[in-house]
Design an enzyme around this catalytic site. Structure first.
Site, PDB file in Angstrom:
ATOM      1  CB  SER A 174      86.380  95.949  62.675  1.00  0.00           C
ATOM      2  OG  SER A 174      87.156  96.835  63.445  1.00  0.00           O
ATOM      3  CE  LYS A 230      96.943  98.907  64.972  1.00  0.00           C
ATOM      4  NZ  LYS A 230      96.482 100.070  65.770  1.00  0.00           N
ATOM      5  CG  ASP A 237      95.151 103.348  64.757  1.00  0.00           C
ATOM      6  OD1 ASP A 237      93.979 102.963  64.639  1.00  0.00           O
ATOM      7  OD2 ASP A 237      96.121 102.567  64.800  1.00  0.00           O
ATOM      8  CB  ALA A 297     106.552 106.518  73.541  1.00  0.00           C
ATOM      9  N   GLY A 313      88.316 106.329  74.431  1.00  0.00           N
ATOM     10  CA  GLY A 313      88.746 105.915  73.107  1.00  0.00           C
ATOM     11  C   GLY A 313      87.685 105.262  72.237  1.00  0.00           C
TER      12      GLY A 313
END
Length: 297
Positions: free
Chosen positions: A36, A85, A121, A146, A266
């Site tokens: 990042s 998060k 996301d 999940a 991804g």
């Protein structure tokens, strides 16, 4: 005014701190491996934005103090990664609809003296599907897992008008929580969202046979050559996505390739979620093609 926790070297950062520039960062632990800072600092320089992006190693018990300090500097915005998060939600002022539904934040934006939480996301995942010319509106989608990554993707799929979402997970102690999450998605978005047992092969096979898109949002395949899906369940008109990007070709994706499916890992989700964050902070578009060539080729 500078940041005390950086100037006193209380937290690890990836590059030298420059208090004359607007401050942007990644918060989480560990963060030393993150791409990042490279992609955001390149984009700042390319677009003439006087800002610098840092990877700041922050543990949950340090988060409140760090956010209190960030509020008092020339702060452009932040990304948030594991394990913060969900923890960060208690310390910020507002959530957008995606982060509220997902119960997860990966982007913070200062707005009118408040810190507002977003999750990019899921939107980043959907944007990445453009790489294989896939859209989600009206589609029936099966997602494996999940956890945090899955919930953000599920929320955005529902908001982007997927026809149905089936969540396949183990029927363990978190089942009730996930069923409540699915019911909330149903209620707030009118997307038919249900939960099935990932360990029931007959039910799983049937769910795949009626789905347009299959998404793996579990870690299976990251450290071993294993897949949760029997290769025989795949068919050529099924789109297969794996949120794992290292290795680039998991067993699931190898099987998808062999079966003639369109597939994607991804890697570009990381790019596009970052581009979404960049837009929220700057109101400018990240130079995606250049960033892709430089850091994602």
């Amino acid at each position: 005014m500078g940041l005390r926790f950086i100037e006193k070297n209380e937290l690890s950062i990836n590059v030298d701190y420059d208090p004359t520039k607007e401050f942007a960062c990644l918060l989480g632990s560990p963060v030393a491996h993150s791409i990042s800072p490279d992609m955001h600092n390149y984009s700042f320089d390319k677009l003439g934005i006087d800002a610098k992006y840092y990877a700041v190693d922050v543990k949950p018990e340090q988060l409140k103090e760090v956010l209190n300090e960030i509020r008092n500097v020339d702060f452009l915005g932040a990304n948030v990664t594991m394990p913060l998060k969900t923890e960060i939600i208690k310390y910020i002022d507002k959530l957008d609809i995606s982060s509220e539904l997902a119960g997860s934040v990966n982007t913070i934006v200062p707005e009118d003296g408040q810190l507002v939480g977003y999750t990019t996301d899921g939107a980043g995942f959907i944007d990445s599907l453009s790489e294989i010319n896939v859209t989600v509106e009206g589609k029936d989608i099966l997602i494996l897992g999940a956890g945090g990554a899955a919930t953000s993707v599920i929320v955005e799929l529902a908001l982007q008008k997927a026809n149905s979402i089936t969540i396949a997970k183990r029927f363990n102690k978190s089942l009730d929580k996930v069923k409540k999450f699915a019911a909330n998605i149903n209620d707030k978005t009118n997307c038919n969202t249900s939960v099935i047992n990932i360990e029931d092969n007959d039910i799983l096979k049937e769910a795949i046979s009626t789905s347009h898109i299959l998404i793996n949002a579990t870690p299976v395949g990251m450290t071993s050559d294993k897949s949760l899906i029997d290769k025989s369940y795949l068919r050529s008109n099924l789109v297969v996505c794996d949120l794992i990007y290292e290795p680039a070709m998991t067993k699931l994706l190898k099987d998808a390739s062999d079966s003639g499916c369109r597939y994607i890992n991804g890697k570009y989700m990381l790019l596009y979620q970052g581009a979404r964050s960049f837009k929220l902070w700057t109101d400018l578009n990240m130079p995606i093609e250049e960033v892709k060539d430089k850091f994602f080729s």
